[in-house]
Scaffold this active site. Structure first.
Site, PDB file in Angstrom:
ATOM      1  N   TYR A  51      90.122  32.078  17.965  1.00  0.00           N
ATOM      2  CA  TYR A  51      88.914  31.397  18.463  1.00  0.00           C
ATOM      3  C   TYR A  51      88.090  32.280  19.405  1.00  0.00           C
ATOM      4  O   TYR A  51      87.282  31.754  20.173  1.00  0.00           O
ATOM      5  CB  TYR A  51      89.298  30.084  19.151  1.00  0.00           C
ATOM      6  CG  TYR A  51      89.509  28.937  18.169  1.00  0.00           C
ATOM      7  CD1 TYR A  51      88.467  28.485  17.362  1.00  0.00           C
ATOM      8  CD2 TYR A  51      90.735  28.291  18.070  1.00  0.00           C
ATOM      9  CE1 TYR A  51      88.645  27.434  16.469  1.00  0.00           C
ATOM     10  CE2 TYR A  51      90.919  27.228  17.175  1.00  0.00           C
ATOM     11  CZ  TYR A  51      89.864  26.813  16.390  1.00  0.00           C
ATOM     12  OH  TYR A  51      90.033  25.758  15.514  1.00  0.00           O
ATOM     13  N   HIS A 117      90.352  22.547  10.726  1.00  0.00           N
ATOM     14  CA  HIS A 117      89.426  23.678  10.854  1.00  0.00           C
ATOM     15  C   HIS A 117      89.029  24.106   9.453  1.00  0.00           C
ATOM     16  O   HIS A 117      89.849  24.054   8.537  1.00  0.00           O
ATOM     17  CB  HIS A 117      90.113  24.873  11.543  1.00  0.00           C
ATOM     18  CG  HIS A 117      89.339  26.153  11.397  1.00  0.00           C
ATOM     19  ND1 HIS A 117      88.329  26.513  12.259  1.00  0.00           N
ATOM     20  CD2 HIS A 117      89.385  27.132  10.449  1.00  0.00           C
ATOM     21  CE1 HIS A 117      87.796  27.662  11.850  1.00  0.00           C
ATOM     22  NE2 HIS A 117      88.422  28.067  10.757  1.00  0.00           N
ATOM     23  N   GLU A 128      89.277  35.175   8.249  1.00  0.00           N
ATOM     24  CA  GLU A 128      90.276  34.191   8.697  1.00  0.00           C
ATOM     25  C   GLU A 128      91.473  34.146   7.748  1.00  0.00           C
ATOM     26  O   GLU A 128      92.612  33.960   8.190  1.00  0.00           O
ATOM     27  CB  GLU A 128      89.622  32.812   8.820  1.00  0.00           C
ATOM     28  CG  GLU A 128      88.617  32.763   9.975  1.00  0.00           C
ATOM     29  CD  GLU A 128      87.888  31.424  10.095  1.00  0.00           C
ATOM     30  OE1 GLU A 128      87.057  31.308  11.005  1.00  0.00           O
ATOM     31  OE2 GLU A 128      88.142  30.512   9.274  1.00  0.00           O
TER      32      GLU A 128
HETATM   33  P1  IDP Z   1      83.849  23.426  13.682  1.00  0.00           P
HETATM   34  O1  IDP Z   1      85.366  23.332  13.806  1.00  0.00           O
HETATM   35  O2  IDP Z   1      83.256  22.178  13.106  1.00  0.00           O
HETATM   36  O3  IDP Z   1      83.417  24.687  12.961  1.00  0.00           O
HETATM   37  P2  IDP Z   1      83.083  24.769  16.169  1.00  0.00           P
HETATM   38  O4  IDP Z   1      81.757  24.596  16.843  1.00  0.00           O
HETATM   39  O5  IDP Z   1      83.330  26.046  15.450  1.00  0.00           O
HETATM   40  O6  IDP Z   1      83.269  23.516  15.181  1.00  0.00           O
HETATM   41  O7  IDP Z   1      84.186  24.542  17.272  1.00  0.00           O
HETATM   42  C1  IDP Z   1      85.526  24.920  17.033  1.00  0.00           C
HETATM   43  C2  IDP Z   1      86.419  23.821  17.540  1.00  0.00           C
HETATM   44  O8  IDP Z   1      86.296  23.715  18.953  1.00  0.00           O
HETATM   45  C3  IDP Z   1      86.094  22.411  17.034  1.00  0.00           C
HETATM   46  O9  IDP Z   1      86.608  22.142  15.731  1.00  0.00           O
HETATM   47  C4  IDP Z   1      86.740  21.547  18.089  1.00  0.00           C
HETATM   48  O10 IDP Z   1      88.161  21.479  17.912  1.00  0.00           O
HETATM   49  C5  IDP Z   1      86.435  22.355  19.351  1.00  0.00           C
HETATM   50  N1  IDP Z   1      85.174  21.917  19.985  1.00  0.00           N
HETATM   51  C6  IDP Z   1      83.909  22.153  19.549  1.00  0.00           C
HETATM   52  N2  IDP Z   1      82.996  21.617  20.372  1.00  0.00           N
HETATM   53  C7  IDP Z   1      83.709  21.026  21.365  1.00  0.00           C
HETATM   54  C8  IDP Z   1      83.326  20.277  22.561  1.00  0.00           C
HETATM   55  O11 IDP Z   1      82.157  20.068  22.845  1.00  0.00           O
HETATM   56  N3  IDP Z   1      84.367  19.827  23.337  1.00  0.00           N
HETATM   57  C9  IDP Z   1      85.680  20.065  23.042  1.00  0.00           C
HETATM   58  N4  IDP Z   1      86.067  20.757  21.960  1.00  0.00           N
HETATM   59  C10 IDP Z   1      85.101  21.222  21.126  1.00  0.00           C
HETATM   60 MG    MG Z   2      83.706  26.681  13.498  1.00  0.00          MG
END
Ligand code: IDP
Ligand code: MG
Length: 140
Positions: A51, A117, A128
């Site tokens: 991440y 994910h 990935e």
């Molecule tokens: P995605 O998984 O839909 O691609 P990303 O923006 O890449 O979303 O974020 C990675 C992961 O980080 C998310 O799946 C979620 O588990 C966590 N996450 C994203 N935004 C937030 C937030 O605003 N608060 C807490 N955790 C978050």
């Molecule tokens: Mg993502």
């Protein structure tokens, strides 16, 4: 449309609730094949590296700790347009915004504990997949 591979992770909130099979049926019913799959316990270093792109975000440390709180299932999904198709099957990041019938709408506990994910582009999918799988593990 091309046949693609994408990386999927069934996250700790879902493995904890024994939802691996239930989630896999969403992929299979919608035409994605699970061509590689393994359950493992991420180390903190692995989760931080996976991440890394979110390192500057306020939720990064919590996200890393969540991802190591129980085993995950990492998998390679294959099919027509698999990267985008999997994002549709997963639903929006925040389950409150996810469409009906998506994995996150049906199973996610919160924006963080959102069950799955999925890679967000073909380039990231390749990176990935290489992070978790050796070439020899990717079946035809
Ligand atoms: P995605 O998984 O839909 O691609 P990303 O923006 O890449 O979303 O974020 C990675 C992961 O980080 C998310 O799946 C979620 O588990 C966590 N996450 C994203 N935004 C937030 C937030 O605003 N608060 C807490 N955790 C978050
Ligand atoms: Mg993502």
């Amino acid at each position: 449309m091309a046949i693609e591979n994408t990386l999927s992770i069934i996250k700790p909130d879902a493995t904890r609730r024994n939802l691996t099979g239930a989630i896999n049926s969403y992929f299979e019913k919608q035409g994605l094949q699970i061509v590689a799959q393994k359950r493992l316990q991420l180390t903190k270093a692995m989760a931080e590296r996976f991440y890394e792109v979110h390192k500057a975000r306020p939720f990064y440390n919590d996200l890393v700790n969540f991802m190591i709180s129980a085993p995950v299932v990492v998998q390679v999904l294959r099919g027509e347009n698999a990267v985008l198709k999997n994002r549709e099957i997963m639903g929006a990041t925040n389950p409150a915004d996810a469409a009906a019938g998506t994995i996150r709408k049906d199973f996610a506990e919160s924006v963080e504990a959102n069950s799955v994910h999925g890679s967000d582009s073909a380039d990231n999918a390749a990176k990935e997949i290489a992070f978790f799988f050796a070439e020899i593990e990717l079946t035809l």
